[in-house]
Design a protein around this motif. Structure first.
Motif, short mmCIF file in Angstrom:
data_model
loop_
_atom_site.label_atom_id
_atom_site.label_comp_id
_atom_site.label_asym_id
_atom_site.label_seq_id
_atom_site.Cartn_x
_atom_site.Cartn_y
_atom_site.Cartn_z
N PHE A 128 0.77 -1.19 -0.08
CA PHE A 128 -0.05 -0.08 0.01
C PHE A 128 0.80 1.28 -0.10
CE2 PHE A 128 0.88 -1.22 4.28
CZ PHE A 128 1.05 0.08 5.08
N VAL A 129 0.38 2.46 -0.15
CA VAL A 129 1.07 3.61 -0.17
C VAL A 129 0.61 4.34 1.14
CG1 VAL A 129 1.21 5.88 -1.27
CG2 VAL A 129 1.16 3.60 -2.68
N SER A 130 1.59 4.96 1.96
CA SER A 130 1.17 5.91 2.94
C SER A 130 2.00 7.13 2.95
CB SER A 130 1.81 5.17 4.42
OG SER A 130 1.13 5.67 5.50
N GLU A 131 1.50 8.17 2.76
CA GLU A 131 2.14 9.51 2.50
C GLU A 131 3.09 9.53 1.47
OE1 GLU A 131 3.65 10.51 6.24
OE2 GLU A 131 1.66 10.62 7.36
N GLY A 132 2.55 8.96 0.40
CA GLY A 132 3.34 8.97 -0.88
C GLY A 132 4.38 7.74 -0.80
N GLN A 133 4.65 7.06 0.46
CA GLN A 133 5.68 6.12 0.53
C GLN A 133 5.22 4.90 0.02
OE1 GLN A 133 9.30 6.00 1.39
NE2 GLN A 133 8.80 4.05 0.73
N LEU A 134 5.88 3.97 -0.89
CA LEU A 134 5.40 2.47 -0.98
C LEU A 134 5.95 1.57 0.11
CD1 LEU A 134 4.24 0.49 -3.13
CD2 LEU A 134 6.58 0.11 -3.89
N MET A 135 4.92 0.78 0.68
CA MET A 135 4.79 0.06 1.93
C MET A 135 4.41 -1.41 1.37
SD MET A 135 5.88 2.39 4.11
CE MET A 135 5.86 1.66 5.72
N VAL A 136 5.20 -2.39 2.14
CA VAL A 136 4.85 -3.76 2.07
C VAL A 136 4.92 -4.51 3.59
CG1 VAL A 136 7.08 -4.51 1.56
CG2 VAL A 136 5.26 -6.04 0.89
N ILE A 137 3.93 -5.33 3.77
CA ILE A 137 3.75 -6.08 4.79
C ILE A 137 4.77 -7.25 4.83
CG2 ILE A 137 2.48 -7.07 6.79
CD1 ILE A 137 0.12 -5.16 5.97
N PHE A 193 -2.45 -0.20 10.35
CA PHE A 193 -1.69 0.75 9.43
C PHE A 193 -2.77 1.30 8.56
CE2 PHE A 193 0.41 -3.58 9.20
CZ PHE A 193 1.64 -3.33 10.08
N THR A 194 -2.22 2.65 8.07
CA THR A 194 -3.39 3.36 7.28
C THR A 194 -2.89 3.69 5.90
OG1 THR A 194 -2.39 5.41 8.23
CG2 THR A 194 -4.36 4.61 9.22
N ALA A 195 -3.56 3.59 5.15
CA ALA A 195 -3.04 4.08 3.69
C ALA A 195 -3.62 4.93 2.82
CB ALA A 195 -3.48 2.73 2.66
N ASP A 196 -3.01 5.69 1.85
CA ASP A 196 -3.34 6.77 1.12
C ASP A 196 -4.66 6.37 0.23
OD1 ASP A 196 -1.34 8.13 2.08
OD2 ASP A 196 -0.24 8.13 0.32
N GLU A 197 -5.39 7.33 -0.07
CA GLU A 197 -6.66 7.06 -0.90
C GLU A 197 -6.08 6.50 -2.42
OE1 GLU A 197 -10.58 8.85 -2.86
OE2 GLU A 197 -9.24 10.35 -1.60
N GLY A 198 -6.51 5.34 -2.60
CA GLY A 198 -6.02 4.53 -3.87
C GLY A 198 -5.97 3.13 -3.78
N PRO A 199 -5.81 2.39 -4.84
CA PRO A 199 -5.39 0.99 -4.59
C PRO A 199 -4.69 0.44 -3.87
CG PRO A 199 -5.95 1.72 -6.92
CD PRO A 199 -5.73 2.88 -6.23
N PRO A 230 12.11 5.89 -6.41
CA PRO A 230 12.55 7.14 -6.68
C PRO A 230 11.03 8.16 -6.75
CG PRO A 230 12.72 5.89 -8.52
CD PRO A 230 12.53 5.11 -7.56
N GLY A 231 10.78 9.16 -6.20
CA GLY A 231 9.35 9.98 -6.63
C GLY A 231 8.42 9.61 -5.43
N LYS A 232 7.65 10.24 -5.64
CA LYS A 232 6.00 10.12 -4.95
C LYS A 232 5.10 9.10 -5.60
CE LYS A 232 1.97 12.61 -3.04
NZ LYS A 232 1.41 13.79 -3.33
#
Length: 299
Positions: free
Chosen positions: A51-60, A290-296, A71-73
Motif C-alpha cells: 500500500f501507499v502511505s504519505e506517498g511512500q510505498l509500503m509492504v507488510i 496501518f493506514t493507507a493513502d486513498e487509492g488501490p 524514486p519520487g512520490k
C-alpha cells in the motif's frame, strides 16, 4: 502466643503490601496495560499486502510494514511490491500520470505509459503470465482499455461497453475481464470470458472496484443500495452465488483485493484510511495497525 501470632500476621501484611505496591489503586487510576500499551502488529496472514502511505510505498513482511525505496512520490500500487512492484507515480506538480514498473532488487524504474493529464488514468492491473499491464484511460467520447509491456510497447486491448467507467479487473492471462459498465444507479457488473459476456445478477444500486481471485473462480467488489450502506461482496462464478460479507458494512470499504489463496480480502476504509482484512469463509473482519493513502492496494 497471641502477641506472636499478631506479629506473624503483621509481617505477612507488610510483605503483601510491598508485593502489591505501596500506593493503593483508586477507581480512576488507569490500568497498567493502558499506561504501557503493547505495540500491535498485523497477523501473519496479512503478509504481502502492499500500500501507499504519505506517498511512500509500503509492504507488510513478517507482520510489520516496511518501506520500499522508490524514486519520487507514489500514488497507488498495482501489484504486490514483494514481487517487483507495479506503481503509479505522479509528477511534483501532479499534472501528469505515469505507470512504471519498479524492481526493488535493482532499483530500476521503467516507464510504461505517461499522460500529461493526471486525471486521465483509471484502474491499473498487471498480467503476470502475459507479462503485460492493462489500464483504463478516461476519454471523450468513451473510456478505453489499453495494454503495455515492460519493453514499452502500447496497444489497445479491446473495446468494452460504451458506458465502461474505468473500473475493471482481469485474470493473469487476460482471458476473463470483470468491469463496471454503468456509473449511475443501478450499476452493472459485467463478466466477459471465452464463453461470452454476461451481467452479474447483484440487484445492487452501486458497485465499485471489482477484483478477481487468482484462480478466477471468485470475484469480490464493494457494493450497496446507496453510498451509506456499502460492504464487501463475493461472487462465486462456479456456483453463481453472491454473498455479502455483512460485517464489513459500516466500515467504509474501498478497493478490495483477494489474497493469493482467495481465503481473505484486504480493503481500505474510506472513513479513516485504515487497512482491514476479512476472512471470506467466516465473514469476520480484522483491523490492521496501518493506514493507507486513498487509492488501490496490492496483495
Amino acid at each position: 502466643m497471641g502477641e506472636r501470632l499478631w506479629r506473624v500476621w503483621a509481617c505477612l501484611a507488610l510483605v503483601a503490601l510491598v508485593l502489591s505496591g505501596c500506593t493503593p489503586k483508586t477507581e480512576d487510576q488507569a490500568p497498567v496495560s493502558d499506561l504501557n500499551p503493547v505495540v500491535s502488529t498485523a497477523p501473519r496472514v496479512a503478509d504481502g499486502i502492499s500500500f501507499v502511505s504519505e506517498g511512500q510505498l509500503m509492504v507488510i513482511r513478517d507482520a510489520q510494514a516496511e518501506k520500499v525505496a522508490t524514486p519520487g512520490k507514489v500514488q497507488a500500487v498495482g501489484t504486490s511490491a514483494d514481487a517487483g512492484g507495479l506503481v503509479v507515480r505522479d509528477s511534483a506538480a501532479a499534472t501528469s500520470a505515469q505507470v512504471s514498473w519498479f524492481q526493488p532488487g535493482t532499483g530500476k524504474l521503467s516507464e510504461l505509459w505517461r499522460s500529461d493529464d493526471a486525471g486521465s488514468l483509471g484502474s491499473v492491473r498487471h498480467l503476470s503470465k502475459a507479462d503485460a499491464v492493462w489500464f483504463s484511460v478516461f476519454g471523450d467520447p468513451k473510456t478505453v482499455l489499453k495494454s503495455a509491456t515492460p519493453s514499452g510497447s502500447e496497444a489497445m486491448v479491446r473495446a468494452l461497453d460504451s458506458s465502461f467507467n474505468g473500473e475493471f479487473d482481469v485474470d493473469a492471462l487476460g482471458d476473463a475481464i470483470a468491469y463496471v459498465s454503468e456509473t449511475q444507479n443501478p450499476s452493472v457488473l459485467t463478466l466477459r470470458d471465452s464463453e461470452g459476456e454476461s451481467a452479474v445478477p447483484t440487484g445492487l444500486g452501486l458497485i465499485f472496484s471489482p477484483d478477481l481471485s487468482a484462480d478466477s473462480e471468485s470475484l469480490c467488489f464493494v457494493g450497496g443500495q446507496s453510498a451509506t450502506d456499502l460492504s464487501v461482496w463475493v461472487f462465486d462464478r462456479g456456483q453463481g452465488e453472491l454473498r455479502e460479507l455483512d460485517q464489513t458494512r459500516g466500515l467504509g470499504p474501498t478497493v478490495p483485493v483477494f489474497s493469493a489463496d482467495g481465503a481473505n480480502v484486504a480493503f481500505r476504509s474510506a472513513k479513516d484510511g485504515a487497512l482491514w482484512i476479512v476472512d471470506v469463509a467466516s465473514g469476520k473482519p480484522q483491523k490492521l495497525p496501518f493506514t493507507a493513502d486513498e487509492g488501490p492496494i496490492g496483495w
